[in-house]
Design a protein around this motif. Structure first.
Motif, short mmCIF file in Angstrom:
data_model
loop_
_atom_site.label_atom_id
_atom_site.label_comp_id
_atom_site.label_asym_id
_atom_site.label_seq_id
_atom_site.Cartn_x
_atom_site.Cartn_y
_atom_site.Cartn_z
N MET B 25 0.84 -1.20 0.00
CA MET B 25 0.00 0.00 0.00
C MET B 25 0.88 1.26 0.00
SD MET B 25 -0.91 2.58 2.28
CE MET B 25 -1.01 2.12 3.99
N ALA B 38 -6.42 3.80 0.83
CA ALA B 38 -5.79 3.70 2.15
C ALA B 38 -6.32 4.75 3.13
CB ALA B 38 -4.28 3.80 2.03
N CYS B 40 -7.50 4.49 6.05
CA CYS B 40 -7.15 4.35 7.47
C CYS B 40 -5.64 4.42 7.69
CB CYS B 40 -7.72 3.06 8.04
SG CYS B 40 -6.83 1.57 7.56
N GLY B 41 -4.89 4.64 6.63
CA GLY B 41 -3.45 4.80 6.79
C GLY B 41 -2.73 3.48 7.04
N GLY B 42 -3.42 2.36 6.85
CA GLY B 42 -2.72 1.08 6.93
C GLY B 42 -2.99 0.28 8.19
N CYS B 44 -5.62 -1.60 8.84
CA CYS B 44 -6.56 -2.70 8.58
C CYS B 44 -7.98 -2.36 9.04
CB CYS B 44 -6.07 -3.98 9.27
SG CYS B 44 -6.79 -5.47 8.55
N SER B 45 -8.38 -1.10 8.82
CA SER B 45 -9.73 -0.70 9.25
C SER B 45 -10.64 -0.31 8.10
CB SER B 45 -9.64 0.51 10.19
OG SER B 45 -8.99 0.18 11.37
N CYS B 46 -10.11 -0.13 6.88
CA CYS B 46 -10.94 0.47 5.84
C CYS B 46 -11.19 -0.41 4.62
CB CYS B 46 -10.35 1.81 5.39
SG CYS B 46 -8.81 1.65 4.47
N ALA B 47 -10.28 -1.30 4.32
CA ALA B 47 -10.37 -2.13 3.11
C ALA B 47 -10.41 -1.31 1.83
CB ALA B 47 -11.56 -3.10 3.18
N CYS B 49 -7.70 -0.56 0.32
CA CYS B 49 -6.37 -0.84 -0.24
C CYS B 49 -6.36 -2.24 -0.84
CB CYS B 49 -5.30 -0.69 0.84
SG CYS B 49 -5.49 -1.91 2.15
N LEU B 84 -5.41 -7.19 1.46
CA LEU B 84 -5.35 -5.77 1.75
C LEU B 84 -3.87 -5.40 1.67
CD1 LEU B 84 -7.91 -5.47 4.69
CD2 LEU B 84 -8.23 -4.94 2.25
N CYS B 86 -2.10 -3.05 2.60
CA CYS B 86 -1.40 -2.49 3.76
C CYS B 86 -0.91 -3.59 4.69
CB CYS B 86 -2.28 -1.51 4.53
SG CYS B 86 -3.67 -2.28 5.39
S1 FES Z 1 -5.19 1.01 4.32
FE1 FES Z 1 -7.00 0.72 5.44
S2 FES Z 1 -7.21 -1.42 5.43
FE2 FES Z 1 -5.41 -1.12 4.30
#
Ligand code: FES
Ligand SMILES: Cc1cc2nc3c(=O)[nH]c(=O)nc-3n(C[C@H](O)[C@H](O)[C@H](O)COP(=O)(O)OP(=O)(O)OC[C@H]3O[C@@H](n4cnc5c(N)ncnc54)[C@H](O)[C@@H]3O)c2cc1C
Lengths: 407, 106
Positions: B25, B38, B40-42, B44-47, B49, B84, B86
């Motif tokens: 990511m 991205a 949520c900045g990585g 693992c909260s947004c999906a 990426c 994902l 990230c």
């Molecule tokens: S950047 Fe948010 S889940 Fe990967």
């Protein structure tokens, strides 16, 4: 006078995205970002989470690498403050007296912490948490600290409590409302977080108003005194009682401001050459038919993209559904949508466990869902709300029922 | 530095040298490659990426598990090689890794 092309005021999430999106949208003129911060834009969310808990290092915080800004001719003026904007002559004045001309201007001035106004508020040992410097200062003060009191049981206060507990500190959270997170969640979620923190050794005190920070002769805080006379020993206090948008500059420039700088769905102010994005902007929310100022990274990014398109003469309306997250201990909370105005909640799963979701409705309409370690519910909730799907509330609590059926 | 290839939905390929220890990511964001949001900045909260990993590299990147797997079960058009990005930390062995980005992250 230097001509600076598009001037962006502020240097955080919204500004970083706006600058990059301007180049992606084809902006040819210079881009000048004026930021009072001492470093290039960095991520704020980890400040109270992984960075404070020492799981994320400082080099991981930068939103984009320095080389990207250089390659794309995005000029940062760090540690500079814009003190005035003259929309008639299209100029900004910096605190150092320098005057810069713009063709387009973007307010990405964000928000600052709300300061507590009580006796002892300026004592040594009182901390806030917004900027990287705040956390660095806090980390230095942590060495040798025995008793930490956090004032405010909102997300920042609770995330900070979780991080500090993980470092082994003794933590008490004092919240004025009858329950944690009262403004933002249903009782089931508040109760969950209270249990989670207590299980991890945090003392939670609700319905107590802080009256004074009692100090020693040296000016260092020693106790937190509440209005009912109760006291809590403290050698370090962290205040997390919300933020205030930075509007003064826009107000002085004659731009309309309410809870934020007022913009339309294209991030435009009434001045055709000025946009605003992020925590400082109040805008019409799709799906909810409200004017709202949001405080979240996804909102800052989306609005910055919209603003950049607008500045390049394109029109991409703001379409994102608001969402938010919080990480505390092993728990991931993900929130889809906005629950304001809800009149009913339905709980899916067992609220006494670490896995359940709370569904907020206004009459039959789904407004928002709080998901506790239920990432799949979160993903589906986002889709269900943004597609305005009909939901049979009676089926929700049936865990064997596949939510995908409604999509 | 390992070379990572990002392919957008229309088939355009973008290459980036991504330092070992960065995520796939971050490699996209650091090089202004569009298609990975991205939000949520990585963490693992947004999906937002989501990528499809070239089958040849799946044994190296490994499969998704835990939270990531659950999130992926509800993205648009999930596939057996969905990840994902990230959550993929770049290693030397990933040199040449090719990931495809979905039509939309929403
Ligand atoms: S950047 Fe948010 S889940 Fe990967
Ligand atoms: C500890 C913490 C944890 C958070 N966690 C999350 C989370 O988990 N998820 C989430 O979505 N959001 C989270 N947030 C909120 C998120 O960080 C904000 O929504 C986001 O930073 C907003 O970005 P912004 O660019 O609009 O404004 P800001 O980040 O407030 O940045 C604005 C910048 O502009 C500067 N500025 C203002 N006026 C001037 C001027 N006149 N001249 C020069 N510079 C100026 C300000 O000082 C500031 O540095 C968190 C925030 C904090 C503090």
């Amino acid at each position: 006078m230097t001509h600076c092309g598009c001037i962006i005021i502020g240097g955080s999430h919204a500004a970083a995205q706006l600058a990059v999106s301007l180049r992606q949208e084809g902006w040819q003129e210079p881009i000048t970002v004026i930021s009072d911060a001492s470093s290039l834009p960095y991520q704020r969310p980890p400040l109270s989470k992984g960075f404070l808990a020492q799981k994320v290092t400082a080099d991981k915080l930068l939103i984009r690498p320095p080389a990207l800004y250089e390659t794309n001719q995005i000029d940062f003026r760090l540690q500079q403050v814009v003190s005035a904007v003259d929309p008639v002559n299209k100029q900004v004045t910096l605190a150092n007296g320098e005057c810069l001309a713009y063709s387009k201007l973007a307010f990405c001035t964000g928000a600052r912490v709300r300061r507590i106004e009580i006796c002892g508020a300026d004592a040594k040992g009182i901390h806030y948490l917004r900027d990287l410097q705040d956390v660095v200062g806090l980390q230095q003060a942590l060495t040798g600290s025995q008793q930490i009191v956090i004032v405010g049981g909102g997300y920042i206060g609770l995330e900070t409590a979780a991080s500090l507990r993980q470092l082994g500190h003794s933590v008490t959270v004092i919240e004025a409302a009858p329950r944690l997170l009262q403004r933002v969640t249903a009782p089931a979620v508040s109760e969950y977080f209270q249990r989670l923190h207590e299980a991890n050794g945090v003392t939670i005190v609700t319905q107590k108003q802080v009256a004074e920070f009692v100090t020693a002769e040296s000016g260092v805080v020693t106790q937190v005194l509440c209005t009912d006379g109760s006291t809590y020993p403290a050698d370090l206090v962290i205040v997390g009682i919300g933020v205030r948008p930075n509007l003064e500059l826009a107000q002085a420039a004659g731009l309309e401001c309410a809870d934020g700088i007022v913009v339309d769905e294209y991030a435009r102010t009434a001045d055709p050459d000025i946009v605003a994005a992020g925590d400082c902007a109040q805008h019409p929310l799709p799906y909810y038919d409200q004017l709202k100022r949001l405080e979240s990274v996804p909102n800052a990014m989306e609005q910055a993209k919209v603003a950049a398109a607008t500045l390049c003469g394109k029109s991409k309306p703001y379409q994102a559904l608001p969402w938010f997250w919080s990480d505390q201990y092993q728990t991931k909370l993900q929130i889809a949508g906005l629950n304001s105005g809800y009149d009913k909640t339905v709980i899916r799963g067992d609220q006494t466990t670490h896995n359940f979701s709370v569904w907020y409705f206004h009459e039959q309409r789904l407004l928002a869902v709080d998901c506790i370690n239920q990432p799949k519910d979160f993903m589906l909730a986002k889709a269900l709300i943004s597609q305005n799907k009909a939901i049979d509330q009676s089926q929700l609590s049936d865990l064997d029922f596949d939510l995908k059926t409604w999509l | 530095m390992p070379l990572i290839k990002y392919v957008d939905h229309s088939g355009n390929e973008f290459e980036a040298d991504v330092a070992v220890g960065k995520t796939v990511m971050e490699g996209a964001l650091d090089n202004m490659i569009d298609g990975i949001l991205a939000e949520c900045g990585g963490c693992c909260s947004c999906a937002t990426c989501h990528v499809y990993v070239d089958d040849a590299y799946l044994p190296i990147t490994g499969p998704a598990d835990g939270m990531e797997k659950e999130m992926l079960s509800a993205v648009n058009d999930p596939k057996a090689n969905s990840r994902l990005s990230c959550q993929i930390v770049v290693t030397e062995e990933m040199d040449g890794l090719r990931v495809e980005m979905p039509e939309s992250q929403y």
